[in-house]
Design a protein around this motif. Sequence first.
Motif, mmCIF file in Angstrom:
data_model
loop_
_atom_site.group_PDB
_atom_site.id
_atom_site.type_symbol
_atom_site.label_atom_id
_atom_site.label_comp_id
_atom_site.label_asym_id
_atom_site.label_seq_id
_atom_site.Cartn_x
_atom_site.Cartn_y
_atom_site.Cartn_z
ATOM 1 N N ALA A 136 -27.057 3.099 -2.548
ATOM 2 C CA ALA A 136 -26.548 1.800 -2.105
ATOM 3 C C ALA A 136 -25.136 1.875 -1.546
ATOM 4 N N ILE A 137 -24.384 2.925 -1.891
ATOM 5 C CA ILE A 137 -23.009 3.069 -1.423
ATOM 6 C C ILE A 137 -22.738 4.533 -1.113
ATOM 7 N N GLU A 138 -21.626 4.786 -0.444
ATOM 8 C CA GLU A 138 -21.215 6.166 -0.203
ATOM 9 C C GLU A 138 -20.907 6.843 -1.541
ATOM 10 N N PRO A 139 -21.300 8.104 -1.679
ATOM 11 C CA PRO A 139 -21.133 8.789 -2.979
ATOM 12 C C PRO A 139 -19.720 8.745 -3.546
ATOM 13 N N ILE A 140 -18.703 8.759 -2.689
ATOM 14 C CA ILE A 140 -17.334 8.760 -3.188
ATOM 15 C C ILE A 140 -17.026 7.533 -4.040
ATOM 16 N N TRP A 141 -17.685 6.404 -3.726
ATOM 17 C CA TRP A 141 -17.429 5.155 -4.455
ATOM 18 C C TRP A 141 -18.051 5.164 -5.849
ATOM 19 N N LEU A 142 -18.902 6.143 -6.119
ATOM 20 C CA LEU A 142 -19.465 6.254 -7.465
ATOM 21 C C LEU A 142 -18.403 6.643 -8.486
ATOM 22 N N LEU A 143 -17.262 7.127 -7.991
ATOM 23 C CA LEU A 143 -16.160 7.440 -8.898
ATOM 24 C C LEU A 143 -15.603 6.178 -9.554
ATOM 25 N N VAL A 144 -15.766 5.030 -8.890
ATOM 26 C CA VAL A 144 -15.195 3.789 -9.430
ATOM 27 C C VAL A 144 -15.817 3.429 -10.777
ATOM 28 N N PRO A 145 -17.154 3.312 -10.886
ATOM 29 C CA PRO A 145 -17.706 3.031 -12.212
ATOM 30 C C PRO A 145 -17.476 4.148 -13.213
ATOM 31 N N LEU A 146 -17.361 5.388 -12.736
ATOM 32 C CA LEU A 146 -17.090 6.495 -13.646
ATOM 33 C C LEU A 146 -15.703 6.341 -14.265
ATOM 34 N N VAL A 147 -14.716 6.008 -13.439
ATOM 35 C CA VAL A 147 -13.362 5.757 -13.943
ATOM 36 C C VAL A 147 -13.362 4.549 -14.871
ATOM 37 N N ASN A 148 -14.111 3.513 -14.490
ATOM 38 C CA ASN A 148 -14.163 2.313 -15.312
ATOM 39 C C ASN A 148 -14.720 2.616 -16.700
ATOM 40 N N ALA A 149 -15.748 3.460 -16.765
ATOM 41 C CA ALA A 149 -16.337 3.813 -18.065
ATOM 42 C C ALA A 149 -15.307 4.478 -18.967
ATOM 43 N N ALA A 150 -14.529 5.404 -18.398
ATOM 44 C CA ALA A 150 -13.530 6.110 -19.192
ATOM 45 C C ALA A 150 -12.407 5.179 -19.630
ATOM 46 N N VAL A 151 -11.889 4.404 -18.689
ATOM 47 C CA VAL A 151 -10.757 3.530 -18.987
ATOM 48 C C VAL A 151 -11.153 2.423 -19.964
ATOM 49 N N SER A 152 -12.307 1.811 -19.747
ATOM 50 C CA SER A 152 -12.754 0.730 -20.629
ATOM 51 C C SER A 152 -12.980 1.229 -22.044
ATOM 52 N N SER A 153 -13.515 2.444 -22.159
ATOM 53 C CA SER A 153 -13.756 3.021 -23.482
ATOM 54 C C SER A 153 -12.443 3.265 -24.221
ATOM 55 N N VAL A 154 -11.452 3.846 -23.526
ATOM 56 C CA VAL A 154 -10.153 4.108 -24.151
ATOM 57 C C VAL A 154 -9.457 2.799 -24.506
ATOM 58 N N LEU A 155 -9.540 1.816 -23.623
ATOM 59 C CA LEU A 155 -8.916 0.519 -23.882
ATOM 60 C C LEU A 155 -9.513 -0.146 -25.113
ATOM 61 N N PHE A 156 -10.836 -0.159 -25.193
ATOM 62 C CA PHE A 156 -11.502 -0.777 -26.345
ATOM 63 C C PHE A 156 -11.143 -0.049 -27.635
ATOM 64 N N PHE A 157 -11.232 1.274 -27.613
ATOM 65 C CA PHE A 157 -10.927 2.048 -28.814
ATOM 66 C C PHE A 157 -9.465 1.871 -29.213
ATOM 67 N N GLY A 158 -8.575 1.862 -28.223
ATOM 68 C CA GLY A 158 -7.153 1.701 -28.526
ATOM 69 C C GLY A 158 -6.857 0.368 -29.192
ATOM 70 N N MET A 159 -7.460 -0.697 -28.687
ATOM 71 C CA MET A 159 -7.246 -2.024 -29.285
ATOM 72 C C MET A 159 -7.764 -2.068 -30.716
ATOM 73 N N ILE A 160 -8.975 -1.564 -30.910
ATOM 74 C CA ILE A 160 -9.589 -1.612 -32.243
ATOM 75 C C ILE A 160 -8.816 -0.742 -33.231
ATOM 76 N N LEU A 161 -8.480 0.480 -32.828
ATOM 77 C CA LEU A 161 -7.784 1.384 -33.737
ATOM 78 C C LEU A 161 -6.394 0.860 -34.095
ATOM 79 N N THR A 162 -5.679 0.344 -33.102
ATOM 80 C CA THR A 162 -4.347 -0.197 -33.374
ATOM 81 C C THR A 162 -4.419 -1.350 -34.363
#
Length: 244
Positions: A136-162
């Motif tokens: 559906a999109i150019e392969p390079i744009w698949l990095l966006v959800p990949l980055v989102n998965a990593a960042v969202s996971s760290v953000l959620f864990f950081g909030m909960i752990l803190t």
Amino acid sequence: MTESYGAVVSRLASAQKGAARSAPAYSRFVNRKIGRYLAAAAYKAGMTPNQVTGVSALHTFTGIALLIALPPSWWLGLVVMVLLVLGYAWDSADGQVARLTGLGSPAGEWLDHIVDALKVVTLPLGMLIGLWRFAAIEPIWLLVPLVNAAVSSVLFFGMILTEQLRRAHGVTSKAASGGRMPWLRSVLVLPTDYGILCLTFALYGATSVFVAIYGLLTLATVFFLLLALPKWFRDVRSLTSARA
């Protein structure tokens, strides 16, 4: 139960737990209110908090499965949006049902956090798989959800752990009370709001537009995380100083 639905809603409104100061506007003013009405219905139906968590998970992961199984389209985006919005609202409802019934427990809180941790990772990854499967999109744009998965996971864990470390050291949660939360802060952090992310799927049929907006939301989340991590580290480090 003889208590009317309206009475249950009113009781929930008066007993609503204070929202964290960083809570974005949609989560604070929209999602919590929808969750209140769902919680009242669940309470009247005799549902337990864990059952409500299960309903939330069913809505959310059904939406994610559809993203994997079907090509992007306007109707798919709308269906997924509704499922994710309802899943998020039911996620707010389980804690409210726990307060109404007095059935809140560490196991229930654990289950709620596990479902949340799973969804923040599987939503972007499920979307990535669907976009890749149907080219559906150019392969390079698949990095966006990949980055989102990593960042969202760290953000959620950081909030909960803190927050858990603060509790363990007897530091109360920084929640707003009496409507004192600055509305400007609530609006400024809207790009990091999971509820806003859910709403963007209404544009899933215009895939390039959707991915561009999704990318901006991801960038805002990265920026927020870069600001939050040093502050959380200072907060946690101060816990040791306070104990000493």
